[in-house]
Scaffold this motif. Structure first.
Motif, short mmCIF file in Angstrom:
data_model
loop_
_atom_site.label_atom_id
_atom_site.label_comp_id
_atom_site.label_asym_id
_atom_site.label_seq_id
_atom_site.Cartn_x
_atom_site.Cartn_y
_atom_site.Cartn_z
N GLY A 1 10.94 -1.65 -14.10
CA GLY A 1 9.64 -0.99 -14.18
C GLY A 1 9.26 -0.69 -15.61
N SER A 2 8.25 0.15 -15.78
CA SER A 2 7.78 0.46 -17.13
C SER A 2 8.79 1.26 -17.92
CB SER A 2 6.45 1.22 -17.05
OG SER A 2 6.61 2.40 -16.28
N ASN A 3 9.56 2.13 -17.22
CA ASN A 3 10.49 3.00 -17.94
C ASN A 3 11.91 2.97 -17.38
OD1 ASN A 3 8.51 4.14 -19.74
ND2 ASN A 3 7.73 5.30 -17.99
N PHE B 1 0.83 -1.20 0.00
CA PHE B 1 0.00 0.00 0.00
C PHE B 1 0.87 1.25 0.00
CE2 PHE B 1 -2.70 -3.22 2.19
CZ PHE B 1 -3.60 -3.37 1.16
N ARG B 2 0.41 2.22 -0.74
CA ARG B 2 1.15 3.45 -0.93
C ARG B 2 1.49 4.11 0.42
NH1 ARG B 2 -2.37 7.23 -3.93
NH2 ARG B 2 -2.25 5.60 -5.50
N ASP C 1 5.52 3.85 -3.50
CA ASP C 1 4.74 4.64 -4.45
C ASP C 1 4.74 3.91 -5.79
OD1 ASP C 1 7.11 5.27 -5.88
OD2 ASP C 1 7.46 7.01 -4.61
N HIS C 2 4.10 4.49 -6.79
CA HIS C 2 3.92 3.79 -8.07
C HIS C 2 5.24 3.56 -8.79
CE1 HIS C 2 -0.38 3.35 -8.00
NE2 HIS C 2 -0.55 4.64 -7.74
N ALA D 1 -3.69 1.98 -3.41
CA ALA D 1 -4.07 2.98 -2.41
C ALA D 1 -4.32 2.30 -1.07
CB ALA D 1 -5.31 3.74 -2.86
N ASN D 2 -4.05 3.01 0.01
CA ASN D 2 -4.20 2.46 1.35
C ASN D 2 -5.69 2.33 1.70
OD1 ASN D 2 -4.16 1.82 4.06
ND2 ASN D 2 -2.55 3.28 4.57
#
Length: 398
Positions: A272-274, A246-247, A296-297, A329-330
């Motif tokens: 990751g994505s990038n 959770f964030r 975080d994301h 999200a939390n």
């Protein structure tokens, strides 16, 4: 600078001692990208020597989706993928492609080309395998016009082993920093292009030894394990469950391995994505804890762990399976927000009702009191009338 004579003697001694064509059938699965300088300084005649070099390099290896896969990118001002790792499944197909790709010409942007390999050639969709070692063979004859050193360091941090071959007027100081350690196994110089015609076969021997070492590591080392714990979950969970944190909560990824040899280190790779990042910690009691203070994301992606240890006069590595992590999200914070909103709504409603009834009740009460006062005044005497008048004044004050 790498001594020219030493390399020439090494190459020549191998060439004259070989009685039959070399074959690397013992090589396990491996992914190799050939990054070939096609700039204008090479020229069309010398580029033919490059093609001969590439044929000698790829011929000894067993080609296939379960064996060795080979991609090729040619670069000058811009890189261009000639073929990906998973484009060919037989050696004949691969050799046909080596003989048929065309010379580009142009500048020498080696840094851009190195990043292209990571972003395009070593992707899963291009055929790259997580459980196979990744090799990059760079062939160039000049100085890069962009930052090749930073790009090379970026690739090496992701676990790519870079073998660099410089020809003629190449900047060997630059190439030394691009190549992986140790230089006597990963950095080579030839002072003339015709020497490439037999250098490819020698380099194939070296690459074969590297692949055999990776295969041997699988037999002498256990596979490391990955587990996750977080301040929200409280306990570690197995990587097969599809993990989620959770964030804004801290989490820890633990790499561990069954005890075999003392020491060693763990390399945690995040994709990751990038971006691709690598963190390293020394093994303590055959494990290492990688702490992330606030999720975080940017932490969402795939994690793998490589255990490296020096035994039997060699460095051996073993890689874990992938751990896929998502950041959500939390739910506790969302629940608290919903509760606060409901309580504020109730409080506002109750306050509005109270004020409404209070304002509508006062005129009615005042009218009732006035009627009673008039009635009492009509029947009462002077003293009682004065008392009623005082009461009316008090009610008006209220």
């Amino acid at each position: 600078m790498v001594p020219v004579l030493m390399l020439v003697v090494m190459f020549w001694s191998t060439a004259v001692s070989t009685q039959r064509p070399f074959s690397c059938e013992s090589a396990g699965p491996a992914d190799m990208v050939l990054l070939v300088d096609g700039s204008g300084s090479i020229g069309i005649i010398n580029f033919h020597q490059v093609e001969v070099f590439l044929q000698g390099l790829v011929t000894p290896f067993p080609i296939g989706p379960d064996r060795v896969q080979i991609a090729l990118t040619q670069y000058s001002d811009d890189p261009h993928t000639e073929w990906q790792l998973n484009d060919f499944t037989t050696k004949d197909q691969l050799l046909d492609a080596v003989r048929s790709f065309r010379y580009k010409g142009g500048g020498t942007n080696t840094g851009k080309a190195l990043l292209h390999v990571l972003e395009e050639n070593l992707k899963v969709e291009s055929g790259a395998r997580q459980n196979a070692p990744h090799f990059l063979v760079l062939l160039t004859d000049g100085q890069s016009q962009d930052d090749a050193i930073a790009a090379g360091n970026h690739l090496k941090k992701t676990g790519v082993e870079i073998i660099a071959v410089g020809v003629k007027d190449v900047d060997m100081a630059e190439l030394r920093q691009v190549a992986s350690e140790p230089p006597h196994m990963n950095l080579f110089y030839l002072d003339e292009f015709p020497l490439l015609s037999w250098a490819g076969a020698r380099l194939a021997h070296i690459l074969c030894g590297k692949m055999e070492k990776h295969s041997l590591a699988k037999n002498i080392l256990f596979q490391p394990r990955l587990s996750l714990s977080s301040s929200m979950l409280g306990v570690s969970q197995d990587q097969q469950q599809g993990l989620q944190v959770f964030r804004d909560h801290s989490f820890t990824i633990t790499c561990s391995i069954q005890p075999q040899y003392p020491g060693g280190s763990f390399h945690l790779t995040f994709t990751g994505s990038n971006t691709t990042l690598r963190h390293t910690l020394t093994a303590v009691n055959h494990s290492a804890n990688f702490l992330f203070p606030a999720a975080d994301h940017a932490h969402q992606g795939n994690y793998s762990c490589v255990y490296e240890v020096y035994v039997f006069y060699h460095n051996f590595t073993s890689e874990s399976e992938l751990l896929s992590l998502t950041v959500a999200a939390n739910p506790l914070a969302a629940f608290i927000i919903r509760v606060v909103v409901v309580l504020l709504t109730l409080l506002t409603s109750n306050t509005a009702l109270y004020l409404y009834f209070k304002t509508t009740r006062k005129p009615a009460e005042r009218g009732s009191i006035e009627l009673v006062s008039l009635h009492s005044s009509a029947e009462a005497g002077p003293g009682e009338e004065r008392a009623a008048h005082r009461m009316e004044q008090e009610e008006s004050a209220v």
